[in-house]
Design a protein around this motif. Structure first.
Motif, PDB file in Angstrom:
ATOM      1  N   THR A  29       0.970  -1.105  -0.143  1.00 51.45           N
ATOM      2  CA  THR A  29      -0.100  -0.065   0.019  1.00 51.45           C
ATOM      3  C   THR A  29       1.091   1.193   0.063  1.00 51.45           C
ATOM      4  O   THR A  29       0.945   1.988   1.052  1.00 51.45           O
ATOM      5  CB  THR A  29      -0.975  -0.069   1.153  1.00 51.45           C
ATOM      6  N   VAL A  30       1.560   1.413  -1.053  1.00 45.33           N
ATOM      7  CA  VAL A  30       2.660   2.362  -1.052  1.00 45.33           C
ATOM      8  C   VAL A  30       1.989   3.834  -0.867  1.00 45.33           C
ATOM      9  O   VAL A  30       2.905   4.501  -0.303  1.00 45.33           O
ATOM     10  CB  VAL A  30       3.479   2.157  -2.315  1.00 45.33           C
ATOM     11  N   GLY A  31       1.002   4.159  -1.128  1.00 48.61           N
ATOM     12  CA  GLY A  31       0.305   5.517  -1.099  1.00 48.61           C
ATOM     13  C   GLY A  31       1.472   6.599  -1.382  1.00 48.61           C
ATOM     14  O   GLY A  31       1.930   6.688  -2.754  1.00 48.61           O
ATOM     15  N   LEU A  32       1.551   7.409  -0.595  1.00 49.95           N
ATOM     16  CA  LEU A  32       2.463   8.522  -0.758  1.00 49.95           C
ATOM     17  C   LEU A  32       4.042   8.306  -0.380  1.00 49.95           C
ATOM     18  O   LEU A  32       5.017   9.071  -0.453  1.00 49.95           O
ATOM     19  CB  LEU A  32       1.915   9.897  -0.212  1.00 49.95           C
ATOM     20  N   GLY A  33       4.050   6.950  -0.250  1.00 54.85           N
ATOM     21  CA  GLY A  33       5.653   6.530  -0.105  1.00 54.85           C
ATOM     22  C   GLY A  33       6.540   6.740   1.086  1.00 54.85           C
ATOM     23  O   GLY A  33       7.542   6.689   0.963  1.00 54.85           O
ATOM     24  N   GLY A  34       5.581   7.226   2.271  1.00 54.09           N
ATOM     25  CA  GLY A  34       6.379   7.406   3.411  1.00 54.09           C
ATOM     26  C   GLY A  34       7.107   6.325   3.905  1.00 54.09           C
ATOM     27  O   GLY A  34       8.393   6.373   4.385  1.00 54.09           O
ATOM     28  N   GLY A  51       6.573  -1.168  -4.794  1.00 47.62           N
ATOM     29  CA  GLY A  51       5.343  -0.333  -4.320  1.00 47.62           C
ATOM     30  C   GLY A  51       4.193  -0.579  -5.050  1.00 47.62           C
ATOM     31  O   GLY A  51       4.326  -0.375  -6.074  1.00 47.62           O
ATOM     32  N   ILE A  52       2.925  -1.103  -4.220  1.00 46.61           N
ATOM     33  CA  ILE A  52       1.940  -1.348  -4.949  1.00 46.61           C
ATOM     34  C   ILE A  52       0.805  -0.299  -4.348  1.00 46.61           C
ATOM     35  O   ILE A  52       0.691  -0.148  -3.361  1.00 46.61           O
ATOM     36  CB  ILE A  52       1.449  -2.811  -4.613  1.00 46.61           C
ATOM     37  N   ASP A  53      -0.197  -0.122  -5.322  1.00 50.46           N
ATOM     38  CA  ASP A  53      -1.058   0.487  -4.941  1.00 50.46           C
ATOM     39  C   ASP A  53      -2.248   0.663  -5.977  1.00 50.46           C
ATOM     40  O   ASP A  53      -1.907   0.797  -7.216  1.00 50.46           O
ATOM     41  CB  ASP A  53      -0.979   2.032  -4.697  1.00 50.46           C
ATOM     42  N   ARG A  54      -3.428   0.625  -5.450  1.00 50.36           N
ATOM     43  CA  ARG A  54      -4.608   0.752  -6.647  1.00 50.36           C
ATOM     44  C   ARG A  54      -4.859   2.038  -7.189  1.00 50.36           C
ATOM     45  O   ARG A  54      -5.847   2.215  -8.002  1.00 50.36           O
ATOM     46  CB  ARG A  54      -5.897   0.051  -5.926  1.00 50.36           C
ATOM     47  N   ASP A  55      -4.346   2.912  -6.472  1.00 51.02           N
ATOM     48  CA  ASP A  55      -4.743   4.289  -7.071  1.00 51.02           C
ATOM     49  C   ASP A  55      -3.627   4.754  -8.017  1.00 51.02           C
ATOM     50  O   ASP A  55      -2.236   5.316  -7.388  1.00 51.02           O
ATOM     51  CB  ASP A  55      -4.828   5.201  -5.824  1.00 51.02           C
ATOM     52  N   ALA A  56      -3.774   5.256  -8.935  1.00 53.15           N
ATOM     53  CA  ALA A  56      -2.835   5.621 -10.145  1.00 53.15           C
ATOM     54  C   ALA A  56      -2.438   7.026  -9.576  1.00 53.15           C
ATOM     55  O   ALA A  56      -1.119   7.297  -9.855  1.00 53.15           O
ATOM     56  CB  ALA A  56      -3.188   5.657 -11.308  1.00 53.15           C
TER      57      ALA A  56
HETATM   58  C1  LIG Z   1      -2.974   4.591   4.543  1.00 50.52           C
HETATM   59  S1  LIG Z   1      -2.437   4.673   2.895  1.00 50.52           S
HETATM   60  C2  LIG Z   1      -0.840   4.255   3.043  1.00 50.52           C
HETATM   61  C3  LIG Z   1       0.220   5.328   3.096  1.00 50.52           C
HETATM   62  C4  LIG Z   1       1.623   4.879   3.078  1.00 50.52           C
HETATM   63  N1  LIG Z   1       1.929   3.766   3.836  1.00 50.52           N
HETATM   64  C5  LIG Z   1       2.326   6.088   3.005  1.00 50.52           C
HETATM   65  O1  LIG Z   1       3.347   6.082   3.694  1.00 50.52           O
HETATM   66  O2  LIG Z   1       2.339   7.020   2.070  1.00 50.52           O
HETATM   67  C6  LIG Z   1      -3.071   3.335   1.994  1.00 50.52           C
HETATM   68  C7  LIG Z   1      -2.929   3.376   0.720  1.00 50.52           C
HETATM   69  O3  LIG Z   1      -3.464   1.793   0.324  1.00 50.52           O
HETATM   70  C8  LIG Z   1      -3.872   1.949  -1.103  1.00 50.52           C
HETATM   71  N2  LIG Z   1      -4.844   0.718  -1.017  1.00 50.52           N
HETATM   72  C9  LIG Z   1      -5.973   0.325  -0.185  1.00 50.52           C
HETATM   73  N3  LIG Z   1      -6.264  -0.676  -0.349  1.00 50.52           N
HETATM   74  C10 LIG Z   1      -5.674  -1.359  -1.496  1.00 50.52           C
HETATM   75  C11 LIG Z   1      -5.615  -2.617  -2.012  1.00 50.52           C
HETATM   76  N4  LIG Z   1      -6.458  -3.755  -1.894  1.00 50.52           N
HETATM   77  N5  LIG Z   1      -4.505  -2.811  -3.153  1.00 50.52           N
HETATM   78  C12 LIG Z   1      -3.754  -1.920  -3.507  1.00 50.52           C
HETATM   79  N6  LIG Z   1      -3.670  -0.666  -2.643  1.00 50.52           N
HETATM   80  C13 LIG Z   1      -4.487  -0.325  -1.761  1.00 50.52           C
HETATM   81  C14 LIG Z   1      -4.760   3.123  -0.940  1.00 50.52           C
HETATM   82  O4  LIG Z   1      -5.019   3.593  -2.272  1.00 50.52           O
HETATM   83  C15 LIG Z   1      -3.906   4.152  -0.154  1.00 50.52           C
HETATM   84  O5  LIG Z   1      -2.924   5.074  -1.124  1.00 50.52           O
END
Ligand SMILES: C[S@@+](CC[C@H](N)C(=O)[O-])C[C@H]1O[C@@H](n2cnc3c(N)ncnc32)[C@H](O)[C@@H]1O
Length: 291
Positions: A29-34, A51-56
């Motif tokens: 759930t790489v999100g904003l990469g923190g 890093g995997i995320d469903r959100d492009a």
């Molecule tokens: C809490 S944020 C992660 C923040 C990240 N750890 C950071 O430090 O920036 C969760 C992320 O997981 C992604 N996400 C949630 N469910 C997912 C799934 N089933 N597959 C892939 N990505 C997913 C969301 O789009 C979101 O960007």
């Protein structure tokens, strides 16, 4: 859009993951990469992070922020983790992190339709290419299914009243925006304490739209196929429904000698972290080692 973003429980995650020089780490759930950024600091030149995320949109921001040739970004759902890695010729990993739920970007960007203060259309899709949104749930679900998801995913004991109010409203006009739905709920039930009366309904809708519970179960199961012996699994959850699934998953696999729990009780942010980042307050981190 710039979103101030602080990754949650970073020190605890990196301690449990314990990144090795040439290890392969999956940030599911790489999100904003923190978290990825911290793992990259700890591995060597031969290590890598996928890093995997469903959100492009999150991936786009992260690829611009973290320019590092040891980081590979993939769009997709973590339930498909095996296929996503196989397409890159990766079959195993030394560690996997799931930091569940939505990101600050989702909550703070009004157009994403997650926040009840927003006048945007009800949406809540983490992946904007998906067709099914919160607007479809509110428009098409029969009353009994609205009640079911509010109870199951929102743990909302006033589900019947809320569902009835939605069904009554939509018999004359469609519920289009986030604030419109929040107002319907505010009129149907009283506010308790500081929490907005629509909080639990919005959580339930988000979980339903993104199939979050199914994703979590499938993602955890898939992670076992990828983790090497001695590899580490870390999961940060933000509400009791998620944490229950993670807790039971680790407990059941420990019974069969597949995993060893790394902490007896989940780790939570300390007062300082909560003060600095109030949205971390409900976080719970569990970790396990693949046997
Ligand atoms: C809490 S944020 C992660 C923040 C990240 N750890 C950071 O430090 O920036 C969760 C992320 O997981 C992604 N996400 C949630 N469910 C997912 C799934 N089933 N597959 C892939 N990505 C997913 C969301 O789009 C979101 O960007």
């Amino acid at each position: 859009m710039t979103v101030r973003h602080l990754p949650v429980l970073v020190r605890e995650v990196t301690t449990l993951l314990s990144p090795q020089e040439s290890g392969t780490y999956i940030d599911a759930t790489v999100g904003l990469g923190g978290h990825s950024e911290e793992i990259l600091k700890m591995i060597g030149q031969n290590g890598r992070v996928v890093g995997i995320d469903r959100d492009a949109e999150a991936l786009k921001i992260t690829s611009e922020k973290l320019r590092d040739n040891r980081l590979l970004l993939k769009q997709g759902r973590f339930s498909e983790i095996e296929d996503l890695l196989r397409s890159e010729g990766i079959r195993e990993a030394d560690g996997i992190l799931f930091d569940l739920g939505v990101s600050m970007m989702h909550l703070k960007e009004p157009s994403r339709g997650f926040s009840f203060h927003s006048d945007a259309r009800l949406d809540m899709r983490m992946d904007r290419t998906q067709e099914f949104s919160a607007w479809d749930v509110i428009r098409t679900y029969p009353e009994k299914d609205l009640i079911r998801i509010l109870k199951e995913y929102g743990e909302e004991y006033r589900a019947v009243r809320i569902a009835r109010a939605i069904v009554n409203y939509r018999s004359t006009k469609s519920v289009d925006t986030c604030s419109e739905l929040a107002d319907i709920i505010s009129r149907a039930i009283a506010r308790r304490g500081k929490t907005h009366p629509a909080t639990k309904t919005f959580q339930a809708l988000r979980i339903e739209v993104n199939r979050e519970m199914e994703e979590l179960r499938e993602g955890l199961t898939a992670s076992l196929k990828i983790l090497k012996k001695g590899g580490r699994l870390c999961v940060i959850s933000y509400h009791s429904l998620e944490d229950r699934i993670v807790k039971n998953f680790i407990r059941d696999n420990a019974k069969y000698g597949v995993l060893r729990a790394l902490v007896k009780k989940p780790l939570s942010p300390d007062i300082r972290e909560i003060r600095e980042n109030p949205s971390s307050r409900s976080a719970k981190l569990r970790g396990a080692e693949r046997l």
